[in-house]
Design a protein around this motif. Structure first.
Motif, PDB file in Angstrom:
ATOM      1  N   UNK A 126       0.812  -1.211   0.000  1.00  0.00           N
ATOM      2  CA  UNK A 126       0.000   0.000   0.000  1.00  0.00           C
ATOM      3  C   UNK A 126       0.853   1.272   0.000  1.00  0.00           C
ATOM      4  N   UNK A 127       2.185   1.113   0.008  1.00  0.00           N
ATOM      5  CA  UNK A 127       3.075   2.276  -0.022  1.00  0.00           C
ATOM      6  C   UNK A 127       3.412   2.565  -1.478  1.00  0.00           C
ATOM      7  N   UNK A 128       2.798   3.602  -2.037  1.00  0.00           N
ATOM      8  CA  UNK A 128       3.004   3.902  -3.441  1.00  0.00           C
ATOM      9  C   UNK A 128       2.128   5.044  -3.903  1.00  0.00           C
ATOM     10  N   UNK A 143     -17.203   3.699   3.334  1.00  0.00           N
ATOM     11  CA  UNK A 143     -15.895   3.730   2.674  1.00  0.00           C
ATOM     12  C   UNK A 143     -16.007   4.206   1.235  1.00  0.00           C
ATOM     13  N   UNK A 144     -17.211   4.156   0.677  1.00  0.00           N
ATOM     14  CA  UNK A 144     -17.407   4.621  -0.685  1.00  0.00           C
ATOM     15  C   UNK A 144     -17.047   3.611  -1.750  1.00  0.00           C
ATOM     16  N   UNK A 145     -16.920   2.351  -1.374  1.00  0.00           N
ATOM     17  CA  UNK A 145     -16.567   1.299  -2.322  1.00  0.00           C
ATOM     18  C   UNK A 145     -15.914   0.156  -1.588  1.00  0.00           C
ATOM     19  N   UNK A 146     -15.686  -0.943  -2.274  1.00  0.00           N
ATOM     20  CA  UNK A 146     -15.075  -2.090  -1.619  1.00  0.00           C
ATOM     21  C   UNK A 146     -13.681  -1.773  -1.113  1.00  0.00           C
ATOM     22  N   UNK A 147     -12.950  -0.902  -1.819  1.00  0.00           N
ATOM     23  CA  UNK A 147     -11.655  -0.412  -1.328  1.00  0.00           C
ATOM     24  C   UNK A 147     -11.866   0.938  -0.680  1.00  0.00           C
ATOM     25  N   UNK A 148     -12.262   1.895  -1.486  1.00  0.00           N
ATOM     26  CA  UNK A 148     -12.595   3.210  -0.974  1.00  0.00           C
ATOM     27  C   UNK A 148     -11.558   3.767  -0.025  1.00  0.00           C
ATOM     28  N   UNK A 149     -12.002   4.171   1.153  1.00  0.00           N
ATOM     29  CA  UNK A 149     -11.124   4.823   2.127  1.00  0.00           C
ATOM     30  C   UNK A 149     -10.493   3.854   3.118  1.00  0.00           C
ATOM     31  N   UNK A 150     -10.633   2.564   2.905  1.00  0.00           N
ATOM     32  CA  UNK A 150      -9.978   1.603   3.792  1.00  0.00           C
ATOM     33  C   UNK A 150      -8.516   1.455   3.388  1.00  0.00           C
ATOM     34  N   UNK A 151      -7.773   2.536   3.563  1.00  0.00           N
ATOM     35  CA  UNK A 151      -6.347   2.562   3.274  1.00  0.00           C
ATOM     36  C   UNK A 151      -5.637   3.260   4.419  1.00  0.00           C
ATOM     37  N   UNK A 152      -4.329   3.117   4.543  1.00  0.00           N
ATOM     38  CA  UNK A 152      -3.608   3.665   5.713  1.00  0.00           C
ATOM     39  C   UNK A 152      -3.748   5.159   5.885  1.00  0.00           C
ATOM     40  N   UNK A 176     -12.432  -7.462   2.982  1.00  0.00           N
ATOM     41  CA  UNK A 176     -12.374  -6.553   4.136  1.00  0.00           C
ATOM     42  C   UNK A 176     -11.665  -7.206   5.318  1.00  0.00           C
ATOM     43  N   UNK A 177     -11.784  -8.501   5.444  1.00  0.00           N
ATOM     44  CA  UNK A 177     -11.061  -9.188   6.520  1.00  0.00           C
ATOM     45  C   UNK A 177      -9.550  -8.996   6.349  1.00  0.00           C
ATOM     46  N   UNK A 178      -9.105  -8.950   5.107  1.00  0.00           N
ATOM     47  CA  UNK A 178      -7.683  -8.741   4.838  1.00  0.00           C
ATOM     48  C   UNK A 178      -7.222  -7.340   5.223  1.00  0.00           C
ATOM     49  N   UNK A 179      -8.166  -6.424   5.447  1.00  0.00           N
ATOM     50  CA  UNK A 179      -7.827  -5.054   5.850  1.00  0.00           C
ATOM     51  C   UNK A 179      -7.558  -4.944   7.353  1.00  0.00           C
ATOM     52  N   UNK A 180      -7.921  -5.954   8.117  1.00  0.00           N
ATOM     53  CA  UNK A 180      -7.828  -5.856   9.575  1.00  0.00           C
ATOM     54  C   UNK A 180      -6.406  -5.612  10.074  1.00  0.00           C
ATOM     55  N   UNK A 181      -5.376  -6.304   9.585  1.00  0.00           N
ATOM     56  CA  UNK A 181      -4.021  -6.035  10.088  1.00  0.00           C
ATOM     57  C   UNK A 181      -3.594  -4.589   9.880  1.00  0.00           C
ATOM     58  N   UNK A 182      -3.912  -4.020   8.714  1.00  0.00           N
ATOM     59  CA  UNK A 182      -3.570  -2.626   8.449  1.00  0.00           C
ATOM     60  C   UNK A 182      -4.293  -1.694   9.416  1.00  0.00           C
ATOM     61  N   UNK A 183      -5.579  -1.933   9.632  1.00  0.00           N
ATOM     62  CA  UNK A 183      -6.355  -1.079  10.522  1.00  0.00           C
ATOM     63  C   UNK A 183      -5.888  -1.210  11.973  1.00  0.00           C
TER      64      UNK A 183
END
Length: 326
Positions: free
Chosen positions: A44-46, A232-241, A264-271
């Motif tokens: 996600x760093x980019x 979040x405004x979409x499946x990805x949306x604002x679920x970013x660092x 979304x479960x894969x987003x848990x470690x980042x959150x």
């Protein structure tokens, strides 16, 4: 001339591009390379290639700021040389444009549908709470304004709804336009925020529930007003660092659409690197039939059709167990 910057955007050929965590477009994110040991930073760093339509740019400096314990790992430190370019700050839209759009919201199909269920007074309250406006750009459309935690207007998503309360689609694609594209500022730098983010300051001690669509956040807020409902405004949306920094030190629960649970479960470690009390609620998946899963329903569909108002969204008595399981 030798380049002294340790972290650089990947310029190798062929260059591998990843899915952008903000806009969700495949092969658009260019990653940063650690030139000292020729390794890449997390995915996600980019920077997203869609500079004006998305604007996502999460730099190595952001990464080490959010994860300070990594600065000393393997003797790695932040670059001592100043970056070549200054990170651009978000652009904002005059709030008067948002306020003017709130006149005539009663004419939108979405208002008509919800007012039949909630009553006109309650629907007006919800629309004003979430800064929902009206536009005639795509027909009689709904504007979901994105207002950040500091009360500044980032953009507005213009969506056309049909008389059935669902988005109007053509060839499977929903009718959509953005307010920031309609203004004359040529160098507008879009940095999206959660829909409903301004409510985090209004309810500083409330649990935060994150759903995908703006409509779902509004509907859920009617049934469960003790929570802060964000979209979040979409499946990805604002679920970013970058966008998720506003969730720091809050108890957060993700409530994905039926077709997005694994993603979304894969987003848990980042959150959880931002706030440790994050879980994923199965409140709709435990009720869903095979037909409902095939239809990819969201929480608004269940609240308007299936879930009773007293149905718990989060079992707070077993919160720690649920968080551990997720």
């Amino acid at each position: 001339m030798k380049n002294d910057y340790r972290y650089q955007l990947d310029e190798s050929r062929p260059r591998i591009k990843l899915t952008c965590p903000q806009c969700g477009r495949a092969k658009k994110l260019v990653r940063y390379i650690d030139t000292w040991n020729q390794t890449t930073l997390p995915s996600y760093v980019g920077r997203c290639d869609r500079q004006f339509k998305c604007g996502y740019h999460y730099t190595p400096r952001d990464y080490f700021h959010d994860n300070p314990w990594l600065r000393v790992t393997n003797n790695q430190a932040e670059p001592s040389v100043k970056p070549k370019s200054v990170i651009r700050q978000p652009s904002y839209i005059d709030s008067r444009l948002m306020e003017e759009s709130m006149t005539g919201i009663e004419q939108t199909p979405l208002f008509s549908i919800l007012s039949k269920r909630f009553g006109e007074a309650e629907t007006i309250r919800l629309f004003r709470l979430y800064n929902v406006g009206a536009s005639r750009l795509l027909g009689v459309s709904t504007i979901f304004w994105q207002v950040d935690i500091n009360g500044r207007v980032r953009t507005g998503k213009i969506m056309l709804y049909g008389s059935d309360g669902h988005r109007v689609k053509k060839d499977g694609i929903a009718s959509l336009q953005w307010m920031h594209r309609l203004i004359t500022q040529s160098d507008f730098n879009l940095v999206q925020c959660f829909f409903g983010e301004h409510l985090l300051k209004v309810m500083p001690d409330a649990k935060v529930m994150i759903v995908e669509s703006e409509k779902s956040a509004i509907v859920a807020s009617h049934f469960y007003p003790r929570y802060v409902w964000l979209a979040s405004g979409g499946s990805s949306g604002c679920l970013n660092p970058a966008a998720s920094q506003v969730l720091r030190d809050r108890e957060v629960w993700l409530i994905p659409d039926l077709d997005a649970e694994d993603y979304w479960r894969a987003k848990l470690p980042m959150l959880r690197s931002i706030t440790p009390t994050v879980g994923l609620s199965n409140c709709i998946s435990r009720l869903a039939t095979a037909e409902q899963r095939a239809a990819k329903l969201d929480i608004a569909d269940f609240l308007l059709e299936s879930i009773k108002p007293e149905e718990p969204i989060v079992d707070t008595t077993s919160r720690d167990r649920q968080l551990a399981e997720q």
